[in-house]
Motif scaffolding. Structure first.
Motif, PDB file in Angstrom:
ATOM      1  N   LEU A  55     -25.794  21.608  -6.537  1.00  0.00           N
ATOM      2  CA  LEU A  55     -27.312  20.423  -6.958  1.00  0.00           C
ATOM      3  C   LEU A  55     -28.145  21.260  -7.809  1.00  0.00           C
ATOM      4  CD1 LEU A  55     -27.652  20.355  -2.460  1.00  0.00           C
ATOM      5  CD2 LEU A  55     -27.090  18.594  -4.136  1.00  0.00           C
ATOM      6  N   ARG A  56     -28.426  20.113  -8.283  1.00  0.00           N
ATOM      7  CA  ARG A  56     -29.820  20.537  -9.049  1.00  0.00           C
ATOM      8  C   ARG A  56     -31.603  20.270  -8.670  1.00  0.00           C
ATOM      9  NH1 ARG A  56     -28.420  20.249 -14.389  1.00  0.00           N
ATOM     10  NH2 ARG A  56     -30.045  18.507 -15.176  1.00  0.00           N
ATOM     11  N   HIS A  57     -32.471  20.718  -9.612  1.00  0.00           N
ATOM     12  CA  HIS A  57     -33.173  20.221  -9.172  1.00  0.00           C
ATOM     13  C   HIS A  57     -34.222  20.206  -9.764  1.00  0.00           C
ATOM     14  CE1 HIS A  57     -36.868  21.439  -6.327  1.00  0.00           C
ATOM     15  NE2 HIS A  57     -36.505  20.784  -5.853  1.00  0.00           N
TER      16      HIS A  57
ATOM     17  N   GLY B  11     -39.239  29.069 -17.136  1.00  0.00           N
ATOM     18  CA  GLY B  11     -37.776  29.931 -16.401  1.00  0.00           C
ATOM     19  C   GLY B  11     -36.923  29.595 -16.207  1.00  0.00           C
ATOM     20  N   LYS B  12     -36.751  29.815 -15.113  1.00  0.00           N
ATOM     21  CA  LYS B  12     -35.448  29.825 -14.273  1.00  0.00           C
ATOM     22  C   LYS B  12     -36.171  28.719 -12.856  1.00  0.00           C
ATOM     23  CE  LYS B  12     -31.292  31.322 -16.294  1.00  0.00           C
ATOM     24  NZ  LYS B  12     -29.904  32.334 -16.111  1.00  0.00           N
ATOM     25  N   VAL B  13     -34.689  27.894 -12.196  1.00  0.00           N
ATOM     26  CA  VAL B  13     -34.736  27.318 -10.754  1.00  0.00           C
ATOM     27  C   VAL B  13     -34.246  27.901 -10.036  1.00  0.00           C
ATOM     28  CG1 VAL B  13     -36.393  25.860  -9.403  1.00  0.00           C
ATOM     29  CG2 VAL B  13     -36.845  24.757 -11.594  1.00  0.00           C
ATOM     30  N   TYR B  14     -33.595  28.448  -8.657  1.00  0.00           N
ATOM     31  CA  TYR B  14     -32.994  29.273  -7.939  1.00  0.00           C
ATOM     32  C   TYR B  14     -32.854  28.093  -6.520  1.00  0.00           C
ATOM     33  CZ  TYR B  14     -32.936  32.730 -11.363  1.00  0.00           C
ATOM     34  OH  TYR B  14     -32.207  33.283 -12.650  1.00  0.00           O
ATOM     35  N   ARG B  15     -32.283  27.915  -5.898  1.00  0.00           N
ATOM     36  CA  ARG B  15     -31.920  27.111  -4.917  1.00  0.00           C
ATOM     37  C   ARG B  15     -32.418  28.534  -4.109  1.00  0.00           C
ATOM     38  NH1 ARG B  15     -28.210  24.594  -4.510  1.00  0.00           N
ATOM     39  NH2 ARG B  15     -26.172  25.846  -4.044  1.00  0.00           N
ATOM     40  N   GLY B  16     -33.242  28.676  -2.751  1.00  0.00           N
ATOM     41  CA  GLY B  16     -32.887  29.947  -1.441  1.00  0.00           C
ATOM     42  C   GLY B  16     -33.306  29.699  -0.318  1.00  0.00           C
ATOM     43  N   THR B  17     -32.628  30.173   0.718  1.00  0.00           N
ATOM     44  CA  THR B  17     -33.063  30.107   1.673  1.00  0.00           C
ATOM     45  C   THR B  17     -33.751  30.643   2.319  1.00  0.00           C
ATOM     46  OG1 THR B  17     -30.735  29.399   2.066  1.00  0.00           O
ATOM     47  CG2 THR B  17     -31.800  29.682   3.787  1.00  0.00           C
TER      48      THR B  17
ATOM     49  N   ALA C 140     -36.986  25.720  -3.629  1.00  0.00           N
ATOM     50  CA  ALA C 140     -36.181  25.766  -4.508  1.00  0.00           C
ATOM     51  C   ALA C 140     -37.620  26.935  -5.392  1.00  0.00           C
ATOM     52  CB  ALA C 140     -36.682  24.392  -6.142  1.00  0.00           C
ATOM     53  N   ILE C 141     -36.681  27.972  -6.108  1.00  0.00           N
ATOM     54  CA  ILE C 141     -37.567  29.229  -6.291  1.00  0.00           C
ATOM     55  C   ILE C 141     -38.222  28.661  -7.603  1.00  0.00           C
ATOM     56  CG2 ILE C 141     -38.615  31.187  -6.666  1.00  0.00           C
ATOM     57  CD1 ILE C 141     -36.641  31.268  -3.839  1.00  0.00           C
ATOM     58  N   LYS C 142     -39.217  28.815  -8.104  1.00  0.00           N
ATOM     59  CA  LYS C 142     -39.365  28.518  -9.824  1.00  0.00           C
ATOM     60  C   LYS C 142     -40.399  30.053 -10.356  1.00  0.00           C
ATOM     61  CE  LYS C 142     -41.816  25.401 -13.290  1.00  0.00           C
ATOM     62  NZ  LYS C 142     -43.063  24.256 -12.837  1.00  0.00           N
ATOM     63  N   ARG C 143     -39.145  30.851 -11.066  1.00  0.00           N
ATOM     64  CA  ARG C 143     -39.537  32.190 -11.325  1.00  0.00           C
ATOM     65  C   ARG C 143     -39.562  31.548 -13.228  1.00  0.00           C
ATOM     66  NH1 ARG C 143     -34.822  37.239 -11.696  1.00  0.00           N
ATOM     67  NH2 ARG C 143     -36.951  38.787 -11.800  1.00  0.00           N
TER      68      ARG C 143
ATOM     69  N   PHE D  78     -31.291  36.639  -6.480  1.00  0.00           N
ATOM     70  CA  PHE D  78     -31.560  35.367  -7.853  1.00  0.00           C
ATOM     71  C   PHE D  78     -29.493  35.707  -8.651  1.00  0.00           C
ATOM     72  CE2 PHE D  78     -35.778  36.966  -7.560  1.00  0.00           C
ATOM     73  CZ  PHE D  78     -36.611  36.045  -7.461  1.00  0.00           C
ATOM     74  N   SER D  79     -28.974  35.351  -7.665  1.00  0.00           N
ATOM     75  CA  SER D  79     -27.367  35.363  -8.056  1.00  0.00           C
ATOM     76  C   SER D  79     -27.270  34.106  -9.231  1.00  0.00           C
ATOM     77  CB  SER D  79     -26.341  35.309  -7.054  1.00  0.00           C
ATOM     78  OG  SER D  79     -26.866  34.474  -7.022  1.00  0.00           O
ATOM     79  N   GLU D  80     -26.494  33.979 -10.231  1.00  0.00           N
ATOM     80  CA  GLU D  80     -26.030  32.731 -11.047  1.00  0.00           C
ATOM     81  C   GLU D  80     -25.714  31.075 -10.206  1.00  0.00           C
ATOM     82  OE1 GLU D  80     -23.329  33.256 -13.948  1.00  0.00           O
ATOM     83  OE2 GLU D  80     -24.778  34.987 -15.422  1.00  0.00           O
ATOM     84  N   SER D  81     -25.260  31.927  -8.933  1.00  0.00           N
ATOM     85  CA  SER D  81     -23.814  30.919  -8.068  1.00  0.00           C
ATOM     86  C   SER D  81     -26.066  30.196  -6.903  1.00  0.00           C
ATOM     87  CB  SER D  81     -23.651  31.571  -7.470  1.00  0.00           C
ATOM     88  OG  SER D  81     -24.373  32.108  -5.661  1.00  0.00           O
ATOM     89  N   ASN D  82     -26.297  30.247  -7.676  1.00  0.00           N
ATOM     90  CA  ASN D  82     -28.022  29.774  -6.632  1.00  0.00           C
ATOM     91  C   ASN D  82     -28.868  29.780  -7.919  1.00  0.00           C
ATOM     92  OD1 ASN D  82     -27.969  29.236  -4.114  1.00  0.00           O
ATOM     93  ND2 ASN D  82     -28.195  32.220  -3.710  1.00  0.00           N
ATOM     94  N   ASP D  83     -28.287  29.464  -9.073  1.00  0.00           N
ATOM     95  CA  ASP D  83     -28.842  28.842 -10.466  1.00  0.00           C
ATOM     96  C   ASP D  83     -28.873  27.408 -10.549  1.00  0.00           C
ATOM     97  OD1 ASP D  83     -30.429  27.928 -13.023  1.00  0.00           O
ATOM     98  OD2 ASP D  83     -29.506  29.729 -13.549  1.00  0.00           O
ATOM     99  N   ILE D  84     -30.656  26.894 -10.112  1.00  0.00           N
ATOM    100  CA  ILE D  84     -29.995  25.133  -9.982  1.00  0.00           C
ATOM    101  C   ILE D  84     -30.751  24.558 -10.961  1.00  0.00           C
ATOM    102  CG2 ILE D  84     -29.785  25.430  -7.821  1.00  0.00           C
ATOM    103  CD1 ILE D  84     -32.676  24.120  -7.533  1.00  0.00           C
ATOM    104  N   GLY D  85     -31.538  25.315 -12.364  1.00  0.00           N
ATOM    105  CA  GLY D  85     -32.587  24.668 -13.474  1.00  0.00           C
ATOM    106  C   GLY D  85     -32.517  25.518 -14.580  1.00  0.00           C
ATOM    107  N   SER D  86     -33.081  25.105 -15.267  1.00  0.00           N
ATOM    108  CA  SER D  86     -33.848  25.657 -16.350  1.00  0.00           C
ATOM    109  C   SER D  86     -34.782  24.987 -17.278  1.00  0.00           C
ATOM    110  CB  SER D  86     -33.253  27.030 -16.761  1.00  0.00           C
ATOM    111  OG  SER D  86     -32.409  26.161 -18.107  1.00  0.00           O
ATOM    112  N   GLY D  87     -36.039  25.887 -17.293  1.00  0.00           N
ATOM    113  CA  GLY D  87     -36.799  24.825 -18.539  1.00  0.00           C
ATOM    114  C   GLY D  87     -37.903  25.809 -19.509  1.00  0.00           C
ATOM    115  N   GLY D  88     -38.721  25.669 -19.831  1.00  0.00           N
ATOM    116  CA  GLY D  88     -39.261  26.115 -20.716  1.00  0.00           C
ATOM    117  C   GLY D  88     -39.942  27.415 -20.062  1.00  0.00           C
TER     118      GLY D  88
END
Length: 960
Positions: free
Chosen positions: A936-938, A648-654, A662-665, A636-646
């Protein structure tokens, strides 16, 4: 080696080892079984005939019938079906998991008489080989997703009685024979042409109808047909039901329609017909007449209508009729409904004192009626005169007829049979009309042309229940009782109601009972009472089958011949080899099996207090461990952080497969996240549509709540409109975005079972994939509609300010029309690039104030997005688009269209503007803007969804 292949080969060899020569039919069914899931549990053994597989009927060891409706089957139908050369009946109806195309090999079933695939998930074209089934009597492929043209070869089926291809995605013209090819005009003995709810286009060829035809039902409603209605229709004198409504037909109507003396329902509304109304005097069987929304020549109210003694329903909205309404109209003995809205009727309305005892509704709104004569003891049911001069007079405006109370549904529900309903404690059990708790077989029964319109008359429903019960008893089916509820007319004019069928013995049906009942309904064996017209049934999956005792394996004869012994020996050796291979395969799958076991129990620790109720009901979502997701996001590195909201955070993953996700944590301890987490798993794991964001999987362990979605590379529509994404949306692309979003919402409302209301439609929740196709996402606020007879769910208000339906906000009554309102706001945002509420101004109110239909672009040029107006591409159809959007944001939900109607309106708009509504938006997103945006944003970020319950008092609704 594929485990299904091993199983198939093992079954065949087992047959050899017991001295049986595996027949061609047995091999075909074993092969079919290998490609199907959820087959009946007694499908074991090598010989389906002698082992009496559920749903399989054999004659002299040959398979002659396969009836497996409502079995929950999934998978694909393979070409092996074509080897069942003695098959006469194939019914796989109500198995929505059956997908893929219909194999060409279906044409090899030369003895097939009944092919019934109602309500499955089949796609692709209907194979032309279907024209080889010369014995076919019943062909019903309705309510699938078949596309392409109607196969002309169907014209070769000279014994065909029933032809139902309705509710698909068929395109092209109506095929007729031309010497070298066949066509529907050759079906002289067919009685049923059901082609409604498709995308058929072109003109209606006159050759399709002739005096020698035996047709009684001709249904081409809800298509895209153009041109005139051919006069040859008047030659088919056996006709009883005629529906060409909701097309684009034009020109004058044939004057010889009065030859159709047996017609009971004639629906020609929502076309472009012109010229004079034909005189239909003599149609003494005509019960339901709908000529609405056409452009006939202006004329006084036709006297011939008052001679139609069987008339129950007269609908002539917006047909340019004028003059006064004769009181003799209301004296027709069977009359129930009169709708003459939006015409030029004038003078005094006098319903008289001899009006029909069945008359329930007279709707004359928006005419020029200036007075109403009320006789003593006269008509007291619903009368609507809103929009007439009479309602502008002082002292009259408060009269009941100057308000609208009209409803298109009934609260009817089958009452108990002189007993007290049971309080059933087991989930999904229901008290039957005979007051027994059991699990009913359920679904929706749909009548395409009912001749009555008084939905509150219980006599209709009691006669329907009685006739259906008699039919089930005559076929000795294990049915105890039947219940109907929630009768209502949908936007297409179809009469729908919920149907529950209760078991005779025990608290549930066995499999034989279910598919036998399903066959009686899918095969049209049951005939409803007069007045209901053609019907179809859409069953829910039945999962409460009674326990069935497995059959004992048959013992081999003690007097086996030498040849059998040798065969058994060889078969045994091969069997040992296969068992060894199977053991190796099972060993290699050990870790996967262990993981699957863990998955099946992963919600054992679900905390119902902290996590919004009971554990989610999963339907195929993939489970990921927390360690899996840490690896694919680089912890869950910051380089894969593509957005956030109420949330939590969303990460790009492979994933290990290379798939981007897109992983919504959820933020640790987020209670709001618990609600959304459960909702999104339950809903997204069972809805699949190209215009909905797909759920790949989820994680629920170590205190984590994580959702894994398909990655949508081009962000949200909001970002594109604001310029953040670098994607430039011209007029054509914006129309396609609107259409894609509308199709996704339509799927939730009309095809999901039960229907789903999104509750948070907005530009931030509509995403653009690599081809700029729209996908609706973020299902955290969704609500299931269920079976509420009132057509709504009473719930706390949730949503986003600016998009929120004011009617829902005020009443807390949520309906599908709440999503329609939000979609209308989104459409206005799409053409203005403005937020719904900006600098204290509300976009809906701005449009209502600024619109001037007498001006170019309705005088809205100053409101539209400057980037849109400045482009060289003409804004063809912008006025119709605005009208559609404004109809969506009507103050009353009843005045808003359904999403199905919205989809069709946008499709028609695009076609009339020379655009293909089914074309892809773009070859790649890069061709439409600067795609060098860095990270890229998500879309699962900037979450502006709120729970408004208890926050704003009603006085705070004003900004909307």
């Amino acid at each position: 080696m594929d485990l299904r292949f091993l199983g198939l080969l093992l079954a065949v060899l087992l047959g050899l080892s017991t001295g049986k020569a595996a027949s061609e039919d047995s091999v075909a069914l074993q092969a079919m079984k290998a490609y199907l899931n959820n087959t009946p549990p007694n499908w074991v053994g090598s010989d389906p005939c002698s082992d009496k597989w559920d749903g399989i009927i054999c004659t002299n060891s040959r398979v002659t019938s396969i009836t497996l409706s409502s079995m929950g089957l999934s998978g694909q139908l393979t070409g092996d079906i074509g080897t069942l050369s003695e098959l006469r009946t194939l019914d796989l109806s109500y198995n929505k998991g059956l997908t893929g195309s219909l194999p060409d090999a279906i044409g090899n079933l030369k003895k097939l008489t009944n092919l019934i695939l109602v309500g499955c998930g089949f796609t692709g074209i209907i194979p032309d080989t279907i024209g080889s089934l010369q014995e076919l009597v019943f062909l019903s492929l309705n309510s699938n997703s078949f596309s392409g043209p109607i196969p002309p070869s169907i014209g070769n089926l000279t014994k065909l009685y029933w032809l139902d291809l309705a509710d698909n995605q068929l395109t092209g013209t109506i095929p007729v024979s031309n010497g070298s090819t066949s066509g529907l005009d050759m079906l002289l003995h067919t009685k049923h042409f059901h082609f409604g709810q498709n995308q058929l286009s072109g003109t209606i060829p006159p050759e399709i109808f002739s005096s020698g035809m035996k047709l009684i039902h001709v249904l081409f409603d809800n298509n895209q047909l153009t041109g005139s209605l051919p006069s040859t229709l008047g030659l088919v004198q056996p006709l009883e039901v005629v529906r060409f409504d909701r097309n684009s037909l034009s020109g004058p109507l044939p004057q010889n329609l009065n030859n159709l003396t047996k017609v009971q329902e004639l629906l020609l509304s929502k076309n472009k017909f012109t010229g004079p109304l034909p005189n239909l005097t003599g149609l003494n069987s005509l019960s339901y007449l709908d000529m609405s929304n056409n452009s006939f020549d202006a004329l006084d109210f036709p006297d011939w209508i008052t001679t139609l003694q069987s008339l129950t329903t007269l609908m002539m909205e917006q047909t340019q009729i004028q003059g006064s309404v004769p009181s003799s109209l209301f004296s027709l003995a069977n009359l129930q409904t009169v709708i003459l809205r939006n015409n030029a009727l004038n003078g005094t309305l006098n319903i008289g004192s001899t009006f029909s005892s069945q008359l329930q509704l007279v709707d004359l709104q928006t005419n020029f009626i200036d007075s109403y004569t009320q006789n003593s003891g006269g008509y007291s049911n619903e009368l609507i005169l809103v929009g007439n001069p009479i309602c502008q007079q002082s002292g009259v405006a408060a009269a009941s007829f100057c308000t609208i109370l009209q409803s298109n549904s009934s609260s009817y529900s089958t009452p108990p049979n002189n007993c007290n309903p049971m309080d059933c404690s087991i989930v999904n059990q229901t008290s039957s009309p005979n007051c027994k708790c059991s699990f009913p077989y359920t679904g929706t029964i749909v009548f395409r042309a009912a001749s009555f319109s008084s939905l509150g008359n219980s006599t209709h429903y009691t006669s329907l229940v009685s006739s259906m019960m008699s039919a089930f008893q005559s076929y000795q089916l294990p049915v105890d009782s039947i219940a109907l509820s929630n009768p209502h007319k949908d936007s297409l004019g179809y009469l729908k109601m919920s149907l529950e069928i209760f078991p005779l013995e025990g608290d549930s049906f066995n499999r034989t009972g279910v598919y036998s009942i399903g066959f009686v309904l899918s095969n049209q064996t049951y005939k409803p009472p007069s007045g209901f017209g053609p019907f179809f049934f859409m069953a829910d999956q039945y999962e409460r089958f009674s326990a069935q005792v497995p059959q004992e394996p048959k013992k081999s004869s003690s007097s086996a011949s030498t040849g059998v012994i040798v065969g058994a020996t060889v078969g045994g050796l091969v069997l040992l080899l296969l068992l060894g291979l199977a053991g190796i395969y099972a060993f290699r799958q050990k870790k996967i099996a262990k993981k699957a076991t863990e998955t099946s129990n992963l919600f054992g620790a679900w905390d119902s207090t902290k996590s919004s109720g009971s554990a989610p009901q999963l339907k195929g979502a993939r489970w990921f461990s927390f360690e899996d997701l840490k690896k694919c996001t680089n912890n869950f590195s910051e380089s894969n952080d593509i957005g956030s909201g109420g949330y939590g955070k969303v990460y790009r993953g492979t994933l290990p497969t290379g798939q981007l996700v897109a992983i919504k944590r959820a933020t640790q301890g987020s209670m709001q996240g618990g609600v959304e987490f459960k909702n999104e798993i339950e809903l997204l794991s069972r809805v699949h549509h190209k215009n909905l964001v797909g759920l790949v999987g989820f994680c629920f362990e170590q205190g984590e709540q994580i959702l894994v979605y398909e990655f949508i590379p081009n962000g949200t529509v909001k970002e594109s409109l604001s310029g953040k994404s670098g994607i430039r949306l011209d007029w054509i692309r914006r129309l396609r975005v609107a259409l894609g979003a509308a199709r996704g919402i339509q799927y939730l409302h009309e095809l999901a079972n039960p229907p789903i209301i999104h509750r948070d439609i907005k530009s931030n929740n509509i995403l653009l994939d690599e081809r700029l196709n729209a996908k609706v996402g973020d299902f955290g606020l969704c609500k299931l509609m269920g079976t509420d007879e009132k057509g709504h769910v009473t719930t706390q208000v949730k949503g986003t300010m600016g998009y929120l339906d004011p009617e829902y906000y005020m009443t807390q009554q949520l309906t599908e029309k709440s999503d329609v309102y939000s979609f209308g706001v989104f459409c206005l945002e799409l053409i203005t690039a403005r937020r719904p509420i900006e600098r204290g101004k509300y976009i809906v109110r701005e449009f209502r104030t600024a619109m001037d239909r007498t001006k170019e672009m309705y005088g809205l040029r100053g409101i539209l997005d400057p980037a849109l107006v400045s482009l060289a591409i003409p804004l063809r159809g912008i006025e119709k688009f605005v009208e559609m959007a404004m109809s969506c944001v009507a103050e009353l939900g009843s005045d808003r269209p359904t999403m199905g109607e919205v989809v069709k309106e946008i499709e028609n708009l695009m076609q009339s503007a020379g655009m293909n509504p089914n074309a892809e938006s773009a070859s790649t997103s890069a061709s439409y803007g600067d795609d060098s945006r860095g990270n890229l944003r998500h879309p699962y970020m900037d979450d502006l969804s709120f729970d408004y319950s208890g926050v704003f008092p009603p006085s705070r609704v004003e900004p909307l």
